[in-house]
Design an enzyme around this catalytic site. Structure first.
Site, PDB file in Angstrom:
ATOM      1  N   CYS A  19       0.722  -1.245  -0.075  1.00 33.20           N
ATOM      2  CA  CYS A  19      -0.023   0.112   0.083  1.00 33.20           C
ATOM      3  C   CYS A  19       0.894   1.358  -0.109  1.00 33.20           C
ATOM      4  O   CYS A  19       2.156   1.234   0.431  1.00 33.20           O
ATOM      5  CB  CYS A  19      -0.759   0.125   1.190  1.00 33.20           C
ATOM      6  SG  CYS A  19      -2.247  -1.254   1.571  1.00 33.20           S
ATOM      7  N   GLY A 123       1.134  -1.817   5.304  1.00 34.71           N
ATOM      8  CA  GLY A 123       2.199  -2.832   6.134  1.00 34.71           C
ATOM      9  C   GLY A 123       1.279  -4.184   6.242  1.00 34.71           C
ATOM     10  O   GLY A 123       0.053  -4.265   6.086  1.00 34.71           O
ATOM     11  N   ASP A 368      16.100  -6.674 -10.846  1.00 36.29           N
ATOM     12  CA  ASP A 368      16.206  -6.195  -9.468  1.00 36.29           C
ATOM     13  C   ASP A 368      16.117  -7.487  -8.820  1.00 36.29           C
ATOM     14  O   ASP A 368      16.687  -7.579  -7.455  1.00 36.29           O
ATOM     15  CB  ASP A 368      15.098  -5.285  -8.813  1.00 36.29           C
ATOM     16  CG  ASP A 368      13.709  -5.844  -9.637  1.00 36.29           C
ATOM     17  OD1 ASP A 368      12.893  -6.389  -8.488  1.00 36.29           O
ATOM     18  OD2 ASP A 368      13.506  -5.327 -10.579  1.00 36.29           O
ATOM     19  N   CYS A 458      13.885 -11.936   4.103  1.00 38.79           N
ATOM     20  CA  CYS A 458      13.417 -13.019   3.117  1.00 38.79           C
ATOM     21  C   CYS A 458      14.729 -13.420   2.243  1.00 38.79           C
ATOM     22  O   CYS A 458      14.750 -14.203   1.443  1.00 38.79           O
ATOM     23  CB  CYS A 458      12.500 -11.966   1.847  1.00 38.79           C
ATOM     24  SG  CYS A 458      13.122 -10.208   1.633  1.00 38.79           S
TER      25      CYS A 458
END
Ligand code: SF4
Length: 490
Positions: A19, A123, A368, A458
């Site tokens: 968001c 979030g 990326d 991650c």
């Protein structure tokens, strides 16, 4: 492995940020808050493309409009003309928690004992389900499936026994675990809040005498506002007609801004915690060239997010940068998805290789990230079809090995191409002559001048907050369960 290939083909795509949020408290009488929110959301559109909304506060009365769609699809002049007020909160959303339903579009507007409460959230909470269950046990009811309703409910409950909405927010924060950058509007205040780790960015700006807050500084540029400062991790910033008041962080912890904001999510023209996103990406490219040099004729980028890193790689290596892949910029949300038979061609509709640049050349292609691998494989095939003699892929982040529980859609481990494979095996799978990823050590140095620490979970599996609850929920498959279905919605 064959089964995994099938999954890749079905679900391939870029990662998505959850968001973007925006808020304005007008102290200049003639400001058109809704139009300013519209332009700011337009600048934040990259952070969420599924739904958007704007709520205005007209002397305590909230008027809002939100729907599924992009900002220019949901809003037009007629709608904006009806949104008149002295404060506005805006939101763009991509759903990771809470499915893509109209009732999950934000800002969330609720009524409580002290009037109205409007919340825009970026979030993802790790403990939202437990909090929701606890609230339901005491009689609370929920309309949608997103975290913001849980927060609204907690604030409403705490407000019964506190002196102010900011006191209630402070008490709510004691219960939350996870990522939240919030813009909250009460009848007479606008409040900006960031979680103690500072997972997601949130900045304060000023437009003449009026304060604005936004997920990224590009929103300020779009409306001619000046950057003032970032909201501190754990801070509550209260904006009223008397100005800005800060409630400092209650607990100190190591900050952990999502490093992937710098690598991919944020717009390159944004500044986060004092560091230029564009410079961070270029720096990642320079490190890549040092870590994974190769003899080649040209450096190209996978547009748009690989461009800055490719320029960095070219500058460091001395190999010229050129445009080797052209992106079709006119594919909108309503583009008809290719049929199964056409799926192999899908990447050709979005991207085309410039044979004038790559034919007969040894090409370094910079992107990326690699998530599932299928898109990379197809782009590499495009380059080979256009005559590239060699294709060397360089990735400006390390391999994804773990899921994200903080508001991005990095999938479970069994969908990540890097899990259980060596770099050479991934390279073989996607069909490159060589493959190199940025190391974690160098990734942590790319945001030169940054004032904060970073989350890199991650890539490393080292989560800055406990994630057991979210992990179990993900594994149980309950996370995306839809308890109520609306006809016509997914
Ligand atoms: S796990 Fe990865 S994507 Fe999620 S917040 Fe941490 S660095 Fe960002």
């Amino acid at each position: 492995m064959e089964n995994r290939e099938y999954v890749f083909a079905e679900n391939e795509g870029k990662l998505k940020e959850e968001c973007g949020v925006f808020g304005i408290f007008a102290n200049d009488g003639d400001l058109d808050c809704a139009s300013l929110a519209y332009y700011a959301l337009f600048a934040l559109q990259h952070r969420g493309q599924e739904s958007c909304g704007i709520a205005v506060n007209d002397n305590g009365t909230i008027i809002y409009h939100k729907n599924l769609g992009l900002v220019p699809e949901v809003f037009n002049e007629v709608v904006l003309n009806h949104l008149k007020g002295q404060m506005a909160v805006g939101h763009v959303r991509y759903s990771t928690t809470g499915s893509n339903l109209r009732e999950n579009a934000q800002p969330l507007v609720t009524k409580y004992i002290k009037g109205t409460l409007t919340i825009a959230h970026n979030g993802n909470l790790v403990n939202a389900t437990r909090l929701r269950n606890e609230l339901e046990q005491t009689g609370s009811v929920f309309q949608g499936t997103n975290d913001s309703e849980v927060m609204a409910c907690l604030i409403a409950k705490e407000r019964i026994n506190t002196h102010s909405v900011e006191d209630a927010i402070e008490k709510m924060m004691d219960k939350l675990i996870g990522a939240y950058s919030l813009v909250i509007m009460s009848p007479s205040k606008m409040i900006a809040v960031r979680d103690p780790n500072g997972f997601r960015p949130l900045s304060i700006g000023k437009l003449n005498n009026s304060y604005v807050v936004a997920s990224e500084t590009v929103a300020f540029d779009a409306i001619g506002a000046e950057f003032v400062r970032d909201v501190l991790p754990g801070e509550i910033v209260v904006i009223t007609k008397d100005g800005l008041k800060s409630i400092p962080p209650k607990k100190q912890c190591d900050t952990s801004l999502c490093i992937f904001e710098h690598i991919y999510f944020a717009r390159p023209d944004s500044i986060i915690e004092g560091a230029s996103v564009y410079n961070a990406r270029k720096c990642a490219g320079r490190f890549l060239a040092q870590e994974h040099p190769v003899e080649a004729d040209v450096v190209i980028a996978v547009p748009d997010s690989g461009i800055a890193a490719a320029i960095g790689y070219a500058e460091e290596s001395g190999i010229p940068y050129d445009i080797g892949l052209m992106k079709n910029r006119y594919i909108g949300r309503t583009f008809i998805q290719p049929t199964q038979a056409m799926r192999e061609n899908a990447v050709r509709i979005k991207l085309n290789a410039l044979s004038a640049i790559v034919n007969g050349k040894r090409v370094v292609m910079v992107d990326d990230s690699i998530v599932r691998g299928t898109t990379s494989k197809r782009i590499i095939q495009l380059l080979r079809d256009a005559g590239a003699k060699e294709v060397h892929m360089r990735v400006s982040s390390p391999p994804f090995l773990y899921p994200c529980y903080f508001g991005t859609d990095i999938p479970n481990r069994d969908s990540l191409v890097a899990v259980g494979r060596t770099v050479e095996e991934i390279g073989e799978l996607i069909g490159v002559d060589s493959l190199g990823f940025l190391s974690v050590d160098n990734m942590m140095k790319i945001a030169e001048g940054s004032k904060c620490g970073f989350c890199n979970a991650c890539f490393t599996g080292e989560y800055p907050v406990p994630v057991e609850e979210a992990r179990k929920e993900n594994e149980s498959g309950n996370k995306d369960r839809k308890f109520i279905k609306v006809l016509g919605e997914e």
